[in-house]
Design an enzyme around this catalytic site. Structure first.
Site, PDB file in Angstrom:
ATOM      1  N   LYS A   1       0.842  -1.199   0.000  1.00 49.42           N
ATOM      2  CA  LYS A   1       0.000   0.000   0.000  1.00 49.42           C
ATOM      3  C   LYS A   1       0.879   1.251   0.000  1.00 49.42           C
ATOM      4  O   LYS A   1       0.692   2.143  -0.802  1.00 49.42           O
ATOM      5  CB  LYS A   1      -0.922   0.018   1.219  1.00 49.42           C
ATOM      6  CG  LYS A   1      -1.728   1.286   1.324  1.00 49.42           C
ATOM      7  CD  LYS A   1      -2.651   1.342   2.511  1.00 49.42           C
ATOM      8  CE  LYS A   1      -3.364   2.698   2.533  1.00 49.42           C
ATOM      9  NZ  LYS A   1      -4.273   2.840   3.684  1.00 49.42           N
TER      10      LYS A   1
ATOM     11  N   GLU B   1      11.058  -4.365   3.865  1.00 49.30           N
ATOM     12  CA  GLU B   1      11.185  -5.784   3.484  1.00 49.30           C
ATOM     13  C   GLU B   1      10.748  -5.986   2.031  1.00 49.30           C
ATOM     14  O   GLU B   1      11.406  -6.648   1.233  1.00 49.30           O
ATOM     15  CB  GLU B   1      10.330  -6.669   4.391  1.00 49.30           C
ATOM     16  CG  GLU B   1      10.708  -6.678   5.857  1.00 49.30           C
ATOM     17  CD  GLU B   1       9.843  -5.745   6.676  1.00 49.30           C
ATOM     18  OE1 GLU B   1       9.501  -4.649   6.154  1.00 49.30           O
ATOM     19  OE2 GLU B   1       9.502  -6.088   7.811  1.00 49.30           O
TER      20      GLU B   1
ATOM     21  N   GLY C   1      -4.259  -1.263   5.205  1.00 51.67           N
ATOM     22  CA  GLY C   1      -3.385  -2.341   4.745  1.00 51.67           C
ATOM     23  C   GLY C   1      -3.963  -3.725   5.050  1.00 51.67           C
ATOM     24  O   GLY C   1      -3.946  -4.628   4.226  1.00 51.67           O
ATOM     25  N   ARG C   2      -4.573  -3.866   6.252  1.00 52.38           N
ATOM     26  CA  ARG C   2      -5.071  -5.189   6.644  1.00 52.38           C
ATOM     27  C   ARG C   2      -6.397  -5.540   5.991  1.00 52.38           C
ATOM     28  O   ARG C   2      -6.975  -6.580   6.252  1.00 52.38           O
ATOM     29  CB  ARG C   2      -5.154  -5.306   8.163  1.00 52.38           C
ATOM     30  CG  ARG C   2      -5.826  -4.159   8.865  1.00 52.38           C
ATOM     31  CD  ARG C   2      -5.569  -4.274  10.362  1.00 52.38           C
ATOM     32  NE  ARG C   2      -6.005  -3.092  11.109  1.00 52.38           N
ATOM     33  CZ  ARG C   2      -5.285  -1.987  11.227  1.00 52.38           C
ATOM     34  NH1 ARG C   2      -4.105  -1.900  10.629  1.00 52.38           N
ATOM     35  NH2 ARG C   2      -5.724  -0.944  11.918  1.00 52.38           N
TER      36      ARG C   2
ATOM     37  N   GLU D   1      -3.879  -5.745  15.179  1.00 54.69           N
ATOM     38  CA  GLU D   1      -3.411  -4.451  14.658  1.00 54.69           C
ATOM     39  C   GLU D   1      -4.533  -3.409  14.767  1.00 54.69           C
ATOM     40  O   GLU D   1      -4.294  -2.211  14.741  1.00 54.69           O
ATOM     41  CB  GLU D   1      -2.944  -4.588  13.207  1.00 54.69           C
ATOM     42  CG  GLU D   1      -1.919  -3.537  12.782  1.00 54.69           C
ATOM     43  CD  GLU D   1      -1.177  -3.904  11.512  1.00 54.69           C
ATOM     44  OE1 GLU D   1      -1.772  -3.758  10.419  1.00 54.69           O
ATOM     45  OE2 GLU D   1      -0.012  -4.320  11.606  1.00 54.69           O
TER      46      GLU D   1
ATOM     47  N   HIS E   1      -3.457 -31.565  19.729  1.00 53.49           N
ATOM     48  CA  HIS E   1      -2.210 -32.252  20.121  1.00 53.49           C
ATOM     49  C   HIS E   1      -1.100 -31.258  20.374  1.00 53.49           C
ATOM     50  O   HIS E   1       0.079 -31.621  20.431  1.00 53.49           O
ATOM     51  CB  HIS E   1      -1.805 -33.238  19.015  1.00 53.49           C
ATOM     52  CG  HIS E   1      -2.866 -34.230  18.687  1.00 53.49           C
ATOM     53  ND1 HIS E   1      -2.982 -35.445  19.328  1.00 53.49           N
ATOM     54  CD2 HIS E   1      -3.914 -34.157  17.831  1.00 53.49           C
ATOM     55  CE1 HIS E   1      -4.045 -36.095  18.845  1.00 53.49           C
ATOM     56  NE2 HIS E   1      -4.617 -35.340  17.937  1.00 53.49           N
TER      57      HIS E   1
ATOM     58  N   LYS F   1      10.175   0.386  13.421  1.00 57.37           N
ATOM     59  CA  LYS F   1      10.790   0.616  12.098  1.00 57.37           C
ATOM     60  C   LYS F   1      11.818   1.739  12.185  1.00 57.37           C
ATOM     61  O   LYS F   1      12.909   1.666  11.611  1.00 57.37           O
ATOM     62  CB  LYS F   1       9.710   1.000  11.077  1.00 57.37           C
ATOM     63  CG  LYS F   1       8.755  -0.122  10.684  1.00 57.37           C
ATOM     64  CD  LYS F   1       7.733   0.408   9.689  1.00 57.37           C
ATOM     65  CE  LYS F   1       6.662  -0.628   9.364  1.00 57.37           C
ATOM     66  NZ  LYS F   1       5.609  -0.083   8.460  1.00 57.37           N
TER      67      LYS F   1
HETATM   68  O1  F6P Z   1       2.402  -3.908   9.921  1.00 51.13           O
HETATM   69  C1  F6P Z   1       2.275  -2.584   9.522  1.00 51.13           C
HETATM   70  C2  F6P Z   1       1.757  -2.538   8.120  1.00 51.13           C
HETATM   71  O2  F6P Z   1       1.603  -1.201   7.727  1.00 51.13           O
HETATM   72  C3  F6P Z   1       0.449  -3.281   7.942  1.00 51.13           C
HETATM   73  O3  F6P Z   1      -0.672  -2.560   8.366  1.00 51.13           O
HETATM   74  C4  F6P Z   1       0.475  -3.537   6.468  1.00 51.13           C
HETATM   75  O4  F6P Z   1      -0.441  -4.541   6.073  1.00 51.13           O
HETATM   76  C5  F6P Z   1       1.938  -3.963   6.281  1.00 51.13           C
HETATM   77  O5  F6P Z   1       2.664  -3.173   7.221  1.00 51.13           O
HETATM   78  C6  F6P Z   1       2.473  -3.787   4.889  1.00 51.13           C
HETATM   79  O6  F6P Z   1       2.339  -2.433   4.526  1.00 51.13           O
HETATM   80  P1  F6P Z   1       2.412  -2.070   2.948  1.00 51.13           P
HETATM   81  O7  F6P Z   1       1.232  -2.771   2.296  1.00 51.13           O
HETATM   82  O8  F6P Z   1       2.290  -0.581   2.906  1.00 51.13           O
HETATM   83  O9  F6P Z   1       3.719  -2.572   2.415  1.00 51.13           O
END
Ligand code: F6P
Length: 522
Positions: A180, A186, A239-240, A325, A356, A484
């Site tokens: 987003k 990463e 994002g979620r 979150e 289990h 971060k």
């Molecule tokens: O964990 C923080 C967060 O912003 C989440 O809300 C989101 O899904 C994820 O990192 C990835 O963010 P992006 O889609 O901006 O890479």
């Protein structure tokens, strides 16, 4: 300064509700709600006429109907980021123009790729909400008929990078960069390595093998993704909640666009239920009330998710992020401390594996946890005996949590097994189950895209309702920013010639120096 609404603990209705909850019992009577094709059985949760009345009063004093209307109207319900949380618009049966346009752009890309039998391999690069939902939809529906190979790459760990790329033909591999913000380190690091992998294999223009799904299309274009390979979504999609956006491109390419459409339809049906059903017959609201009681009144610290379907193992991390979150906050939307426990820790595992692994704790641990059991009435395989055993285990575990086992019952069992009186009395104490441990059973007719979409929306709206009662903003996530920022300094110092340890605690300073030295003299 406008007068702020009272905090929850200053609401008479909260105290009347929580008192009623303490006095209520996990009723033995059957209490089921039908919602968007799902059956939600709340018989294992506390219930009473007083509790129902006080719940209605509480929801109204927390302005729930207005807040729900604002959510679906696309108003700025995310007050700290001044944004809407309009993910419901992405699945509306009659979508707004910009959503319809982007949806048809994505479908055209897929139609063309399928027609040309292009992109045999997909590497989906994203993390959190840009990853879990796609993993879930593929593990739910893609385990049979997928002609494309899909790999997921989320973690910055080089081992994840290597396993994602190994064995694929770069020339027929599409890199899907889902982000987003298009700033997640990463994702951008992994995407850069994937492009280098393409280039080093002789792919002439690596970025032509990349598509980006993002709310920052200009940033993606500057990063090098061709404009026609960029599928934008909007800032008002958290994002979620990205699964409802073009982030589902990977699902559509690998399983089918019908699966994406089916999930959107199921979620839209649950939206309608949430909007229209009266409180007592409203599944998300009733699950939310049970969640508030279990967390803030009875003091359970966590919520267990036990999907009795191995295709739903990724439902656990998906709901973990969606819930934790959103509700992992301790101040209300105005920044005031919330005086009751809020968002639980969410954890779990597919059943019967879970039995289990941690069911001993759930049955006889000092705390235990409420359990959401999820099961499909009909299986999509021909192993009828297996499915019967799966259903039997789900119902049996639930029955044990609800009714428990008394000392007298345990003693009778030990004697019936032929143990002498002393031995039986000694052992019986170890076989007592407290019982009365709360649970909800969610039954899907079968695991269809529609049913999964409805299930995900059920949890979204449950979480939203809990946020309204607690008074917090479920749509921001300031808590993930701090780590971060700290990582930036630590990353720099891991390879610095000199480390200024003044602003590190002793342990962090120690390991920084140790890893720094190791990097220099491996
Ligand atoms: O964990 C923080 C967060 O912003 C989440 O809300 C989101 O899904 C994820 O990192 C990835 O963010 P992006 O889609 O901006 O890479």
């Amino acid at each position: 300064m406008p007068t702020l609404p009272p905090t929850l603990n200053r609401c008479l209705e909260w105290h009347e509700f929580s008192d009623a909850a303490r006095q209520a019992v996990n009723n033995e009577g059957l209490r089921c709600i039908q919602a968007a094709g799902l059956t939600i059985d709340l018989s294992g949760q506390r219930d009473s006429l007083t509790l129902r009345d006080t719940a209605t009063a509480l929801l109204h004093t927390r302005d729930f109907p207005t807040q729900r209307a604002r959510l679906f109207a696309g108003e700025a319900v995310n007050n700290t980021e001044e944004r809407a949380a309009w993910h419901s618009a992405l699945r509306a049966p009659a979508p707004i123009t910009e959503v319809a346009t982007e949806r048809s752009r994505m479908n055209e890309f897929i139609r063309k790729a399928d027609l040309e039998r292009r992109w045999r391999n997909i590497v989906h690069i994203g993390i959190g909400g840009s990853d879990w939902g796609i993993r879930l939809s593929l593990s739910a529906f893609g385990y049979r008929q997928c002609w494309r190979t899909v790999r997921f790459l989320a973690n910055i760990d080089g081992h994840a990078l290597e396993s994602a790329l190994s064995g694929l033909d770069p020339h027929d591999t599409l890199i899907v960069v889902a982000s987003k913000s298009f700033t997640t380190s990463e994702t951008l690091q992994n995407a850069a390595r994937a492009c280098e992998w393409l280039g080093s294999a002789g792919v002439p223009h690596p970025k032509n093998n990349v598509v980006a799904i993002t709310a920052k299309p200009d940033v993606a274009e500057r990063w090098g993704v061709p404009r026609h390979h960029i599928f934008p979504f909007w800032d008002w999609v958290g994002g979620r909640f990205s699964i409802w956006s073009s982030v589902s491109l990977t699902t559509a390419l690998s399983v089918s666009s019908d699966v994406v459409a089916g999930m959107q339809a199921g979620a839209a049906a649950m939206d309608q239920h949430f909007i229209e059903a009266p409180i007592e017959h409203n599944a998300p609201i009733q699950m939310a009330l049970a969640g508030i009681i279990n967390r803030s009144v009875l003091g359970y610290g966590s919520l267990n998710i036990s999907p009795y379907d191995s295709r739903l193992s990724n439902l656990v991390p998906y709901i973990q992020q969606l819930d934790m979150e959103s509700l992992g906050k301790s101040v209300d939307k105005y920044g005031r401390p919330i005086e009751v426990p809020t968002g639980p820790a969410v954890w779990g595992m597919a059943g019967t594996d879970a039995q289990h692994t941690f069911y001993q704790w759930l049955h006889q641990g000092s705390d235990g946890a409420p359990v959401d059991f999820i099961v499909c009435q009909h299986a999509d395989h021909g192993w009828d005996e297996h499915h019967k055993l799966l259903l039997a285990n789900c119902l049996a575990q639930r029955q044990a949590l609800m009714q428990g086992k008394s000392y007298e019952q345990a003693l009778a069992g030990c004697l019936a097994e032929g143990r002498d009186q002393d031995r039986a009395h000694a052992l019986a104490h170890h076989r007592v189950h407290a019982g009365g441990r709360p649970n909800t059973l969610i039954v899907l007719p079968k695991l269809s895209p529609f049913a999964l979409g409805a299930l995900l929306a059920l949890y979204e709206h449950k979480i939203f309702t809990q946020a309204i009662i607690w008074g917090l903003n479920p749509f921001d996530q300031w808590g993930v920013e701090y780590g971060k920022v700290l990582a930036n300094d630590i990353t720099r110092d891991l390879s610095a010639d000199h480390i200024d340890c003044a602003h590190y605690d002793a342990s962090t300073a120690h390991w920084l120096q140790s890893f720094n030295q190791h990097n220099k003299n491996p």
